[in-house]
Design a protein around this motif. Structure first.
Motif, mmCIF file in Angstrom:
data_model
loop_
_atom_site.group_PDB
_atom_site.id
_atom_site.type_symbol
_atom_site.label_atom_id
_atom_site.label_comp_id
_atom_site.label_asym_id
_atom_site.label_seq_id
_atom_site.Cartn_x
_atom_site.Cartn_y
_atom_site.Cartn_z
ATOM 1 N N ILE A 10 18.524 153.454 -32.622
ATOM 2 C CA ILE A 10 19.340 152.649 -33.939
ATOM 3 C C ILE A 10 18.786 151.384 -33.870
ATOM 4 C CG2 ILE A 10 21.327 151.982 -34.941
ATOM 5 C CD1 ILE A 10 22.915 154.396 -33.684
ATOM 6 N N ALA A 11 18.329 150.784 -35.004
ATOM 7 C CA ALA A 11 17.741 149.456 -35.178
ATOM 8 C C ALA A 11 18.877 148.794 -35.757
ATOM 9 C CB ALA A 11 16.469 149.429 -35.894
ATOM 10 N N GLY A 12 19.560 147.711 -35.133
ATOM 11 C CA GLY A 12 20.639 146.974 -35.720
ATOM 12 C C GLY A 12 22.119 147.295 -35.197
ATOM 13 N N GLY A 13 22.438 146.380 -34.541
ATOM 14 C CA GLY A 13 24.104 146.588 -34.040
ATOM 15 C C GLY A 13 25.144 146.204 -34.509
ATOM 16 N N GLY A 14 24.930 145.956 -35.977
ATOM 17 C CA GLY A 14 26.227 145.618 -36.787
ATOM 18 C C GLY A 14 27.157 146.748 -36.673
ATOM 19 N N PRO A 15 28.179 146.647 -37.819
ATOM 20 C CA PRO A 15 29.040 147.777 -37.951
ATOM 21 C C PRO A 15 28.608 149.050 -38.066
ATOM 22 C CG PRO A 15 29.872 145.716 -39.097
ATOM 23 C CD PRO A 15 28.466 145.606 -38.637
ATOM 24 N N THR A 16 27.727 149.192 -39.021
ATOM 25 C CA THR A 16 26.957 150.627 -39.300
ATOM 26 C C THR A 16 26.504 151.089 -38.090
ATOM 27 O OG1 THR A 16 26.749 150.097 -41.524
ATOM 28 C CG2 THR A 16 25.574 152.092 -40.728
ATOM 29 N N GLY A 17 25.542 150.481 -37.217
ATOM 30 C CA GLY A 17 24.930 150.449 -36.337
ATOM 31 C C GLY A 17 25.804 151.044 -35.147
ATOM 32 N N LEU A 18 26.821 150.474 -34.904
ATOM 33 C CA LEU A 18 27.691 150.791 -33.853
ATOM 34 C C LEU A 18 28.524 151.862 -34.315
ATOM 35 C CD1 LEU A 18 29.022 146.966 -33.594
ATOM 36 C CD2 LEU A 18 27.735 148.307 -31.806
ATOM 37 N N MET A 19 28.836 152.092 -35.311
ATOM 38 C CA MET A 19 29.743 153.322 -35.543
ATOM 39 C C MET A 19 28.760 154.563 -35.582
ATOM 40 S SD MET A 19 32.729 154.194 -37.008
ATOM 41 C CE MET A 19 33.505 155.649 -36.324
ATOM 42 N N LEU A 20 27.482 154.380 -36.025
ATOM 43 C CA LEU A 20 26.382 155.680 -35.862
ATOM 44 C C LEU A 20 26.142 155.803 -34.090
ATOM 45 C CD1 LEU A 20 24.709 157.616 -37.158
ATOM 46 C CD2 LEU A 20 22.973 155.852 -37.184
ATOM 47 N N ALA A 21 26.248 154.694 -33.441
ATOM 48 C CA ALA A 21 26.103 154.988 -32.277
ATOM 49 C C ALA A 21 27.314 155.634 -31.597
ATOM 50 C CB ALA A 21 25.825 153.709 -31.356
ATOM 51 N N GLY A 22 28.526 155.318 -32.102
ATOM 52 C CA GLY A 22 29.698 156.055 -31.292
ATOM 53 C C GLY A 22 29.575 157.611 -31.836
ATOM 54 N N ILE A 289 31.440 151.050 -46.732
ATOM 55 C CA ILE A 289 30.682 152.097 -47.232
ATOM 56 C C ILE A 289 29.551 152.399 -46.119
ATOM 57 C CG2 ILE A 289 28.914 152.856 -48.951
ATOM 58 C CD1 ILE A 289 31.684 152.982 -50.115
ATOM 59 N N GLY A 290 29.226 151.308 -45.328
ATOM 60 C CA GLY A 290 28.222 151.377 -44.244
ATOM 61 C C GLY A 290 28.848 152.418 -43.296
ATOM 62 N N LEU A 291 30.156 151.864 -42.701
ATOM 63 C CA LEU A 291 30.974 152.881 -41.819
ATOM 64 C C LEU A 291 30.909 154.485 -41.974
ATOM 65 C CD1 LEU A 291 33.866 150.590 -40.760
ATOM 66 C CD2 LEU A 291 31.711 150.874 -39.500
ATOM 67 N N GLN A 292 31.203 154.418 -43.469
ATOM 68 C CA GLN A 292 31.359 155.914 -44.045
ATOM 69 C C GLN A 292 29.917 156.584 -44.073
ATOM 70 O OE1 GLN A 292 33.831 155.460 -47.619
ATOM 71 N NE2 GLN A 292 34.865 153.958 -46.386
ATOM 72 N N ASP A 293 28.930 155.844 -44.283
ATOM 73 C CA ASP A 293 27.571 156.468 -44.313
ATOM 74 C C ASP A 293 27.171 156.743 -42.819
ATOM 75 O OD1 ASP A 293 26.895 155.650 -46.930
ATOM 76 O OD2 ASP A 293 25.783 153.862 -46.173
ATOM 77 N N ALA A 294 27.458 155.940 -41.831
ATOM 78 C CA ALA A 294 27.209 156.446 -40.424
ATOM 79 C C ALA A 294 28.245 157.703 -40.094
ATOM 80 C CB ALA A 294 27.757 154.973 -39.477
ATOM 81 N N VAL A 295 29.270 157.923 -40.342
ATOM 82 C CA VAL A 295 30.240 159.163 -40.129
ATOM 83 C C VAL A 295 29.510 160.431 -40.719
ATOM 84 C CG1 VAL A 295 32.572 160.051 -40.180
ATOM 85 C CG2 VAL A 295 32.223 157.603 -39.514
ATOM 86 N N ASN A 296 29.049 160.211 -41.996
ATOM 87 C CA ASN A 296 28.381 161.151 -42.582
ATOM 88 C C ASN A 296 27.135 161.733 -41.882
ATOM 89 O OD1 ASN A 296 26.207 162.463 -44.804
ATOM 90 N ND2 ASN A 296 28.314 162.766 -45.853
ATOM 91 N N LEU A 297 26.565 160.675 -41.536
ATOM 92 C CA LEU A 297 25.075 160.801 -40.951
ATOM 93 C C LEU A 297 25.192 161.412 -39.430
ATOM 94 C CD1 LEU A 297 22.051 160.809 -40.819
ATOM 95 C CD2 LEU A 297 21.901 158.184 -40.210
ATOM 96 N N GLY A 298 26.124 160.816 -38.741
ATOM 97 C CA GLY A 298 25.981 161.345 -37.342
ATOM 98 C C GLY A 298 26.103 162.579 -36.856
ATOM 99 N N TRP A 299 26.934 163.324 -37.237
ATOM 100 C CA TRP A 299 27.183 164.737 -36.999
ATOM 101 C C TRP A 299 26.078 165.381 -37.128
ATOM 102 C CZ3 TRP A 299 27.526 168.823 -40.142
ATOM 103 C CH2 TRP A 299 28.051 168.571 -41.697
ATOM 104 N N LYS A 300 25.378 165.316 -38.526
ATOM 105 C CA LYS A 300 24.297 166.029 -38.990
ATOM 106 C C LYS A 300 23.300 165.953 -37.980
ATOM 107 C CE LYS A 300 25.917 165.868 -43.633
ATOM 108 N NZ LYS A 300 25.942 165.351 -45.006
ATOM 109 N N LEU A 301 22.660 164.526 -37.797
ATOM 110 C CA LEU A 301 21.593 163.917 -36.759
ATOM 111 C C LEU A 301 21.617 164.653 -35.442
ATOM 112 C CD1 LEU A 301 18.974 162.387 -36.839
ATOM 113 C CD2 LEU A 301 20.544 160.213 -36.447
#
Length: 510
Positions: A10-22, A289-301
């Protein structure tokens, strides 16, 4: 050359990147973040709150209380200079949580630290190439890394987006604003006002002494970093005084430009958060919206990286989230226009204010701005299909349980509210939790209201409903296969007999 590697970088450790990492870590993916900052410090307080759907998402992971304990609840939604009562939203979290981005990031960073996610600090992605099996990524310290997938969560000026060749169309800016935090030796004119070009607002920070403000510049400025003299001039032009502004610790410029990535995916590169959409912060939806992007993408990825689901499952990320981002841009453009202070806009606000206090428009607007009304198009059917599942109070085998408690592991759940033992998911038992429970209450959706309680629901890890049962299992197997990969029985048959011609139906999800 030997390359260090991860399943996903993940490039970027802001809220979206952190949520996706989790999300990816919960799914057992080898994940790492590349972050240019040496620590999690944020310049200024930045974004200021979490909306109900974002709090629900955090609750689904069992970490909402970490945020709620540090924020302040507000059960209203602002609209063009007035406020709307939002206390009747049908959610357990029917409030906006006032909490600065600096605290949001620190809490998320602590969470992913517990999940043992490594962060390469002081590093930035400088380039990458992708092939059929992965992405080779270059960092600014000379290192090369290898990953199956690269996620660009690196902000509005995303280098990942640019290097992937993804277009970023939208609207050019018309107005620029200065946002700042500073001391003021004179008493400032606290509160919000509307000027000919836009909104002006001054307020005290948590210490009760320093001031945070947003002021509209007299003409559009872009590109250059603002100076303290720019701030003083804008304050004087607006208020007739600069209030003795001093010790400016944060000063930034933003515009009302609105742009969105033409595609959220290019091969093995995906975008989320500000890398996928930029807009004015009016309405305060960007971080959410960024946090919700991450939660939509995470399980699929995660499923694709593990080989559970085919690569085209990732196409549903764009199909579902791009319309959400497009609507967000339109909303912020409309709200920016309503914030102007010319006589025509004042008349429009005056006309709209009583109309928005009426129940139907008020309920719709509050749900929309809260992220509670998002509906992914999964076809015709029960009102729950494609919507987020409410946090029902259930009675399970071990006693009372909240539905969101079932999603803490970011694992899909088949919830059987009907006849015990009536559903069979043996082919997917290794990846889906089957929960049998009773529900005696009223199932209610924002805007829609009370609906008929289903006999069963298939809930994705992001909390959205993929299938609804009505005292039968019709369509369940197709939904399981479409979202969560082929049945283990089918996979086993193929592995044991390479000539076996077992084929499953191809389900296209839009």
């Amino acid at each position: 050359m030997s390359l260090s590697g991860h399943d996903v970088l993940i490039a970027g450790g802001g809220p979206t990147g952190l949520m996706l990492a989790g999300e990816l870590a919960l799914a057992g993916i080898d994940i790492a973040i590349v972050e240019r900052r040496l620590n999690q410090d944020v310049e200024g307080s930045r974004a200021g709150g979490l909306h109900p759907r974002s709090i629900e998402v955090l609750d689904q992971r069992g970490i909402a209380d970490r945020f709620i304990s540090q924020g302040e609840k507000h059960r209203v939604v602002p609209f063009a200079g007035t406020v709307l009562d939002a206390s009747d939203r049908s959610t357990r979290h029917n409030y906006t949580l006032a909490l600065w981005q600096a605290k949001i990031e620190r809490i998320l960073a602590d969470w992913i630290s517990e999940l043992a996610v490594p962060i390469y600090r002081g590093c930035e992605v400088t380039g990458f190439t992708q092939d059929d099996t992965g992405v080779t990524i270059g960092l600014n310290d000379g290192r090369m890394m290898r990953a199956q997938y690269l996620a660009g969560c690196d902000g509005g000026r995303s280098l990942v987006r640019k290097m992937a060749g993804i277009d970023f169309p939208g609207w050019d800016p018309d107005v620029s604003y200065l946002i700042f935090e500073a001391d003021m030796t004179d008493e400032p004119a606290l509160g919000m006002r509307h000027g000919a070009r836009g909104v002006y607002a001054l307020g005290r920070l948590e210490d009760g002494r320093r001031v945070r403000g947003v002021v509209t510049e007299q003409r559009l400025e872009r590109g250059s970093k603002p100076t303290v003299d720019d701030l003083r001039g804008t304050l004087i032009a607006t208020y007739g005084s600069d209030f003795g502004v001093d010790n400016v610790t944060w000063l930034s410029r933003f515009t009302d430009a609105a742009r969105q990535a033409a595609s959220y995916r290019q091969g093995r590169v995906l975008l989320a958060g500000d890398a996928a959409h930029v807009h004015s912060p009016v309405g305060g939806q960007g971080l959410n919206i960024g946090l919700q992007d991450a939660v939509n993408l995470g399980w699929k990825l995660a499923q694709v990286a593990k080989g559970i689901s085919p690569d085209d499952l990732l196409d549903t990320y764009h199909a579902e989230r791009h319309p959400v981002g497009a609507a967000l841009l339109e909303h912020t453009l409309a709200l920016t226009a309503l914030n102007r202070g010319d006589e025509r806009t004042k008349a429009l606000r005056k006309m709209m204010a009583p109309a928005m206090q009426m129940d139907a428009p008020r309920i719709w607007y509050c749900a929309m701005m809260s992220g509670l009304d998002i509906h992914y198009d999964l076809g015709e059917g029960h009102p729950l299909l494609g919507r987020r599942m409410p946090d029902l109070d259930l009675v399970g085998a071990d006693g009372p349980v909240r539905l969101f408690d079932l999603l803490h592991d970011a694992r899909p759940v088949l919830l059987n509210l009907g006849e015990p033992g009536s559903l069979d998911i043996r082919g997917w038992a290794d990846r889906i939790a089957l929960v049998e429970a009773k529900f005696e209450g009223i199932c209610e959706l924002p805007v829609i209201g009370a609906i008929q309680s289903p006999s069963a629901v298939l809930i994705r890890p992001d909390g959205h409903v993929a299938w609804v049962g009505d005292r039968s299992a019709v369509g369940l197997e197709a939904a399981l296969g479409a979202w969560f990969g082929k049945s283990a029985a089918v996979v086993g048959a193929r592995r044991s007999d390479p000539d076996n011609e077992i084929h499953s139906a191809s389900i296209h999800i839009t």
